[in-house]
Design a protein around this motif. Structure first.
Motif, mmCIF file in Angstrom:
data_model
loop_
_atom_site.group_PDB
_atom_site.id
_atom_site.type_symbol
_atom_site.label_atom_id
_atom_site.label_comp_id
_atom_site.label_asym_id
_atom_site.label_seq_id
_atom_site.Cartn_x
_atom_site.Cartn_y
_atom_site.Cartn_z
ATOM 1 N N TYR A 121 4.369 10.010 -7.427
ATOM 2 C CA TYR A 121 5.314 10.199 -8.527
ATOM 3 C C TYR A 121 4.557 10.501 -9.819
ATOM 4 O O TYR A 121 4.940 11.382 -10.591
ATOM 5 C CB TYR A 121 6.176 8.948 -8.688
ATOM 6 N N PHE A 122 3.468 9.768 -10.058
ATOM 7 C CA PHE A 122 2.672 9.994 -11.254
ATOM 8 C C PHE A 122 2.074 11.396 -11.266
ATOM 9 O O PHE A 122 2.066 12.078 -12.304
ATOM 10 C CB PHE A 122 1.550 8.949 -11.350
ATOM 11 N N ASP A 123 1.560 11.833 -10.117
ATOM 12 C CA ASP A 123 0.999 13.186 -10.031
ATOM 13 C C ASP A 123 2.036 14.250 -10.310
ATOM 14 O O ASP A 123 1.759 15.266 -10.939
ATOM 15 C CB ASP A 123 0.368 13.418 -8.658
ATOM 16 N N ALA A 124 3.278 14.024 -9.872
ATOM 17 C CA ALA A 124 4.334 15.034 -10.040
ATOM 18 C C ALA A 124 4.937 15.007 -11.446
ATOM 19 O O ALA A 124 5.286 16.064 -11.983
ATOM 20 C CB ALA A 124 5.430 14.805 -9.009
ATOM 21 N N HIS A 125 5.062 13.833 -12.063
ATOM 22 C CA HIS A 125 5.804 13.719 -13.318
ATOM 23 C C HIS A 125 4.947 13.357 -14.534
ATOM 24 O O HIS A 125 5.415 13.445 -15.664
ATOM 25 C CB HIS A 125 6.918 12.678 -13.186
ATOM 26 N N GLY A 126 3.741 12.873 -14.314
ATOM 27 C CA GLY A 126 2.859 12.561 -15.440
ATOM 28 C C GLY A 126 3.022 11.180 -16.006
ATOM 29 O O GLY A 126 2.398 10.836 -17.005
ATOM 30 N N HIS A 127 3.888 10.349 -15.448
ATOM 31 C CA HIS A 127 4.034 8.953 -15.885
ATOM 32 C C HIS A 127 4.412 8.096 -14.682
ATOM 33 O O HIS A 127 4.856 8.594 -13.665
ATOM 34 C CB HIS A 127 5.075 8.819 -17.002
ATOM 35 N N TRP A 128 4.202 6.788 -14.837
ATOM 36 C CA TRP A 128 4.506 5.869 -13.736
ATOM 37 C C TRP A 128 6.011 5.689 -13.578
ATOM 38 O O TRP A 128 6.756 5.818 -14.553
ATOM 39 C CB TRP A 128 3.835 4.515 -13.972
ATOM 40 N N PRO A 129 6.493 5.382 -12.384
ATOM 41 C CA PRO A 129 7.936 5.270 -12.153
ATOM 42 C C PRO A 129 8.618 4.205 -12.989
ATOM 43 O O PRO A 129 9.778 4.352 -13.355
ATOM 44 C CB PRO A 129 8.046 4.915 -10.663
ATOM 45 N N ARG A 174 0.835 -1.202 0.000
ATOM 46 C CA ARG A 174 0.000 0.000 0.000
ATOM 47 C C ARG A 174 0.872 1.255 0.000
ATOM 48 O O ARG A 174 0.572 2.228 -0.680
ATOM 49 C CB ARG A 174 -0.921 -0.020 1.219
ATOM 50 N N GLN A 175 1.964 1.235 0.749
ATOM 51 C CA GLN A 175 2.870 2.385 0.786
ATOM 52 C C GLN A 175 3.574 2.568 -0.557
ATOM 53 O O GLN A 175 3.749 3.699 -1.028
ATOM 54 C CB GLN A 175 3.890 2.203 1.904
ATOM 55 N N LYS A 176 3.966 1.466 -1.206
ATOM 56 C CA LYS A 176 4.606 1.551 -2.521
ATOM 57 C C LYS A 176 3.643 2.109 -3.555
ATOM 58 O O LYS A 176 4.028 2.913 -4.407
ATOM 59 C CB LYS A 176 5.101 0.175 -2.951
ATOM 60 N N GLU A 177 2.388 1.687 -3.502
ATOM 61 C CA GLU A 177 1.387 2.187 -4.441
ATOM 62 C C GLU A 177 1.149 3.679 -4.235
ATOM 63 O O GLU A 177 1.041 4.438 -5.202
ATOM 64 C CB GLU A 177 0.072 1.417 -4.261
ATOM 65 N N GLU A 178 1.089 4.119 -2.996
ATOM 66 C CA GLU A 178 0.894 5.543 -2.712
ATOM 67 C C GLU A 178 2.073 6.367 -3.222
ATOM 68 O O GLU A 178 1.895 7.438 -3.803
ATOM 69 C CB GLU A 178 0.702 5.756 -1.212
ATOM 70 N N ALA A 179 3.309 5.859 -3.045
ATOM 71 C CA ALA A 179 4.490 6.562 -3.540
ATOM 72 C C ALA A 179 4.475 6.634 -5.070
ATOM 73 O O ALA A 179 4.839 7.658 -5.653
ATOM 74 C CB ALA A 179 5.757 5.868 -3.051
ATOM 75 N N ALA A 180 4.052 5.557 -5.723
ATOM 76 C CA ALA A 180 3.976 5.554 -7.189
ATOM 77 C C ALA A 180 2.927 6.552 -7.669
ATOM 78 O O ALA A 180 3.134 7.246 -8.675
ATOM 79 C CB ALA A 180 3.649 4.152 -7.696
#
Length: 51
Positions: free
Chosen positions: A41-49, A32-38
């Protein structure tokens, strides 16, 4: 005698199952923590890590 043995076996197994349930409830949910971090990241950069 036979019923006493099975009574002790059922008590031990019941205690073990309580321990297993408590373990899973107390274990942190890293997925759940990894999904929230991803998602952050998506919100900040526009693509998945992993893209």
């Amino acid at each position: 005698m036979f019923y006493e043995i099975w009574a002790w076996v059922s008590i031990i197994l019941g205690m073990a199952m309580c321990g297993v349930i408590i373990y899973f409830l107390a274990k942190k949910d890293d997925d759940r923590q990894k999904e929230e971090a991803a998602r952050e990241y998506f919100d900040a950069h526009g693509h998945w890590p992993d893209d």
